[in-house]
Structures are given as structure tokens and as C-alpha cells.
Design a protein around this motif. Structure first.
Motif, short mmCIF file in Angstrom:
data_model
loop_
_atom_site.label_atom_id
_atom_site.label_comp_id
_atom_site.label_asym_id
_atom_site.label_seq_id
_atom_site.Cartn_x
_atom_site.Cartn_y
_atom_site.Cartn_z
N GLY A 72 0.81 -1.21 0.00
CA GLY A 72 0.00 0.00 0.00
C GLY A 72 0.84 1.25 0.00
O GLY A 72 1.93 1.29 0.57
N HIS A 73 0.33 2.28 -0.64
CA HIS A 73 0.96 3.60 -0.60
C HIS A 73 -0.06 4.62 -0.13
O HIS A 73 -1.22 4.59 -0.55
CB HIS A 73 1.48 4.01 -1.99
CG HIS A 73 1.95 5.45 -2.05
ND1 HIS A 73 1.23 6.45 -2.66
CD2 HIS A 73 3.06 6.04 -1.54
CE1 HIS A 73 1.88 7.59 -2.54
NE2 HIS A 73 2.99 7.38 -1.86
N ASP A 74 0.35 5.52 0.78
CA ASP A 74 -0.51 6.61 1.22
C ASP A 74 -1.77 5.99 1.84
O ASP A 74 -1.67 5.15 2.72
CB ASP A 74 -0.80 7.53 0.01
CG ASP A 74 -1.59 8.77 0.35
OD1 ASP A 74 -0.98 9.75 0.84
OD2 ASP A 74 -2.81 8.77 0.14
N CYS A 76 13.68 10.62 -1.70
CA CYS A 76 12.59 11.13 -2.52
C CYS A 76 11.53 11.75 -1.62
O CYS A 76 11.68 11.77 -0.39
CB CYS A 76 11.97 10.00 -3.36
SG CYS A 76 11.29 8.64 -2.38
N GLY A 77 10.47 12.24 -2.25
CA GLY A 77 9.36 12.81 -1.51
C GLY A 77 8.26 11.80 -1.27
O GLY A 77 8.52 10.62 -1.01
N HIS A 78 7.00 12.25 -1.42
CA HIS A 78 5.85 11.43 -1.05
C HIS A 78 5.51 10.35 -2.07
O HIS A 78 5.05 9.27 -1.71
CB HIS A 78 4.63 12.33 -0.84
CG HIS A 78 3.40 11.59 -0.47
ND1 HIS A 78 3.26 10.92 0.73
CD2 HIS A 78 2.22 11.40 -1.13
CE1 HIS A 78 2.07 10.36 0.80
NE2 HIS A 78 1.42 10.63 -0.32
N LEU A 130 4.25 1.96 1.90
CA LEU A 130 5.06 3.10 1.49
C LEU A 130 4.46 4.38 2.06
O LEU A 130 3.25 4.58 2.00
CB LEU A 130 5.11 3.21 -0.03
CG LEU A 130 5.98 2.23 -0.83
CD1 LEU A 130 5.45 0.80 -0.74
CD2 LEU A 130 6.03 2.65 -2.30
N SER A 131 5.31 5.20 2.62
CA SER A 131 5.00 6.55 3.08
C SER A 131 4.26 6.58 4.42
O SER A 131 4.74 7.21 5.36
CB SER A 131 4.19 7.34 2.03
OG SER A 131 3.87 8.62 2.53
N VAL A 132 3.09 5.96 4.50
CA VAL A 132 2.25 6.11 5.69
C VAL A 132 2.46 4.94 6.64
O VAL A 132 2.09 3.80 6.32
CB VAL A 132 0.76 6.24 5.30
CG1 VAL A 132 -0.12 6.29 6.55
CG2 VAL A 132 0.56 7.49 4.46
N PRO A 133 3.04 5.19 7.82
CA PRO A 133 3.28 4.11 8.77
C PRO A 133 2.00 3.71 9.49
O PRO A 133 0.93 4.30 9.28
CB PRO A 133 4.29 4.73 9.74
CG PRO A 133 3.97 6.20 9.72
CD PRO A 133 3.52 6.50 8.32
N TYR A 134 2.13 2.72 10.33
CA TYR A 134 1.01 2.26 11.16
C TYR A 134 0.44 3.43 11.95
O TYR A 134 1.17 4.23 12.53
CB TYR A 134 1.53 1.17 12.11
CG TYR A 134 0.49 0.58 13.04
CD1 TYR A 134 -0.15 -0.60 12.71
CD2 TYR A 134 0.17 1.20 14.24
CE1 TYR A 134 -1.09 -1.16 13.56
CE2 TYR A 134 -0.78 0.66 15.09
CZ TYR A 134 -1.40 -0.53 14.75
OH TYR A 134 -2.34 -1.07 15.60
N PHE A 135 -0.88 3.54 11.92
CA PHE A 135 -1.61 4.63 12.57
C PHE A 135 -2.05 4.14 13.94
O PHE A 135 -3.02 3.39 14.04
CB PHE A 135 -2.81 4.99 11.70
CG PHE A 135 -3.03 6.45 11.46
CD1 PHE A 135 -1.97 7.30 11.18
CD2 PHE A 135 -4.31 6.98 11.46
CE1 PHE A 135 -2.18 8.65 10.92
CE2 PHE A 135 -4.54 8.33 11.20
CZ PHE A 135 -3.47 9.16 10.94
#
Length: 320
Positions: free
Chosen positions: A113-115, A295-297, A138-143
Motif C-alpha cells: 500500500g501507498h498513502d 525522494c518525496g511522497h 510506502l509513506s504512511v506508517p502504522y496509525f
């Protein structure tokens, strides 16, 4: 095969989609490597994206021997766009993915998954742990699920102009601006090497949608970006923004789930991503390996080869 655009002077080839009926909706699904049945990997896009944003990963994973399944999730592309806000909660979004596995007759799969797609994959692993064998996000870790609903917490910490809060407390306002400025908004959003900017008053994404000049460099060629623009000009943005409008509902729906993810996991960050890293990732994802790319997002689009190598290397190591 569908030719969706040019990248580095070469035609980007993406499979023709099929519409698959699952969980009360139809999903537009792109796939490759069906000859590798038994090694499924499902790629889940974020917001405001499209299955096409995995265009660099799909052929590389198929060539490595995986059956690659890339849905446009509900609210996106030619997939169903239900009217009810609650039809986009974590139970519905993860239920679509479980039903997709059932459609292909798989007990479990590796999910990437991304974002927002990463948030769905984390949620899927909590709610349906027996259907997920490995996690790559990718990008968004565990919430982390704290003591207060997420939007309530964010409003106190970040204020009402925070886009998560704004989407929930001023429903329809941002959607209308995005719909009016779809091409400009997406052009301005999908950028890399963006110079640091001082925060400006107002809601950041509405400001971005109205900005006449983009910053940084484009992530996609004009013809590639047109794939995403055309999709949102068709669907509008409300279905995709409704994912955000279920944050507090999701907080309640996850209350009884075991919060620890025990599957092997790979977390890929962008060094210049504006999304905050998790300081407690290993508390909730103890079997995680973390890597960072320069890199960025838009990680898998900004650094496609490096992303592919990182994913394939980790998958191979996990199998050995």
C-alpha cells in the motif's frame, strides 16, 4: 495491453482492466503474471491516485514470478462510486480486498500500500490477519489507535484547516474546489523536488488546487498525468475524499482488533516526504524492516527502480 502514456521516451504499457464484482461493488482491476498463480501480490493505491500509479511495479513484479493484482479501489477510476459516506469505512474497503482474494481463490496474499492504500493495508491486516501473509507499505506508517477518535485529536493538535479535519467538518467544500480544478490540482500535487515553503493560511489542498503555477518537477509526463486527470474528471473527488470522512468511524470499528501486526513487514519512507514517520512502529509491527529512499511522497513513481529493487530484495529474503 493498454498504452497509457510515455515515460522516458518509452511507451508505458499497462494491462487492459476487467471489472470484478465483489462485496456489493464493481472494482476495475488490472493484473499481470496470472501464469504465476499461487504467488499473489495486491497493490493498493492512495489518494488521489489510480491503479496506474503502480505502472512501474506491476511489470517488474510479474517478471519476478508474482501474480500482480492492482485494483482501482471503490471511489476511483471505473470502479463503483457509492453515494453513502459510510460505504467507504475500513470494513468496506478491507472487505473489497478480502472479496478480491476470494474471487481469485486465494487464501492469502502479500499486500502493498501507498498513502491511503497503506492505511487500508494496515487495517486489513488488523481485521483479517489470516488473509495477509506479508505487508509492504510506502509513506504512511502504522496509525496508532489512541484514546480519542482521530479527527477529534487532529482538530485539537492541528486545527480546523488541517485537511483531515476540514474534509470531515466542512463536507463538500474541498470536493467542489477539486472538481472545478481537477487538472490543475493534480498537476500541482504530483510533483517532486519541491522547495520548502512557509505554511500559508487556509486549507493546504484547496490552496494547491487554486495555485496557478506548480512547484518543483513533475512526477509524471503530461500523457501519464492525463490518465489520472481523466479518471477524476469522470468520477469527481467526493468518493475518494469520503475515505477521510470515516476516520472516526474506523477508530470505533478497530476497537476490538488486536493492535499488533505480526506478519513480516517492510516500511519504505521517502526522506523528503512530508508524512511523519512513526516513532513507535516496532511496538505495533515488531517484524518490520524499515528503509528510506531519497525522494518525496510519491515514492514508487519518483524512485521506481529503487522501489522495485527494495521490494523484490525483501520478498526474496523473506522466502529464503
Amino acid at each position: 495491453m493498454a498504452s497509457f502514456g510515455r515515460h522516458d521516451s518509452e511507451m508505458t504499457i499497462f494491462p487492459e482492466p476487467t471489472l470484478v464484482s465483489v462485496n456489493g461493488v464493481e472494482l476495475e482491476v488490472f493484473e499481470a503474471g496470472r501464469q504465476h498463480a499461487g504467488r499473489p501480490i495486491v497493490l493498493c493505491h492512495g489518494w488521489p491516485e489510480h491503479a496506474f500509479t503502480w505502472r512501474h511495479q506491476l511489470p517488474a513484479l510479474a517478471a519476478a514470478g508474482y501474480h500482480v493484482i492492482v485494483p482501482n479501489q471503490r471511489g476511483y477510476g471505473n470502479s463503483s462510486v457509492p453515494a453513502a459516506v459510510t460505504d467507504y469505512d475500513i470494513e468496506h474497503l478491507t472487505g473489497d480486498l478480502v472479496a478480491l482474494l476470494d474471487h481469485y481463490e486465494y487464501e492469502d496474499a502479500t499486500f502493498v500500500g501507498h498513502d491511503w492504500g497503506a492505511m487500508v493495508v494496515w487495517g486489513l491486516t488488523l481485521l483479517h490477519p489470516n488473509r495477509v501473509n506479508r505487508v509492504i507499505n510506502l509513506s504512511v506508517p502504522y496509525f496508532e489507535r489512541g484514546e480519542r477518535p482521530w479527527i477529534e485529536f487532529m482538530a485539537d493538535v492541528f486545527g480546523d484547516d488541517n485537511y483531515f479535519v476540514h474534509f470531515n467538518r466542512r463536507p463538500g467544500v474541498a470536493d467542489a474546489v477539486f472538481d472545478e480544478n481537477a487538472a490543475q490540482f493534480l498537476r500541482n500535487l504530483f510533483r517532486k523536488d519541491v522547495p520548502p515553503q512557509e505554511p500559508e493560511p487556509g486549507m493546504a489542498f484547496i490552496n494547491l488546487a487554486r495555485a496557478e503555477k506548480p512547484l518543483g518537477e513533475p512526477v509524471m509526463s503530461d500523457s501519464e498525468l492525463a490518465v489520472v486527470v481523466t479518471a477524476f474528471e469522470s468520477t469527481g473527488f467526493t468518493g475518494s475524499v469520503n475515505w477521510y470522512r470515516n476516520l472516526d468511524r474506523n477508530w470505533h470499528l478497530l476497537a476490538k482488533a488486536d493492535p499488533v501486526i505480526r506478519q513480516p513487514a517492510l516500511m519504505i519512507y521517502g526522506d523528503r516526504d512530508v508524512v511523519a514517520r512513526s516513532e513507535r512502529l516496532t511496538d505495533f509491527v515488531p517484524n518490520v524492516e524499515v528503509i528510506s529512499l531519497d525522494c518525496g511522497h510519491w515514492i514508487q513513481q519518483e524512485k521506481p527502480e529503487e522501489t522495485n529493487q527494495a521490494i523484490l530484495k525483501w520478498l526474496e529474503a523473506d522466502r529464503s
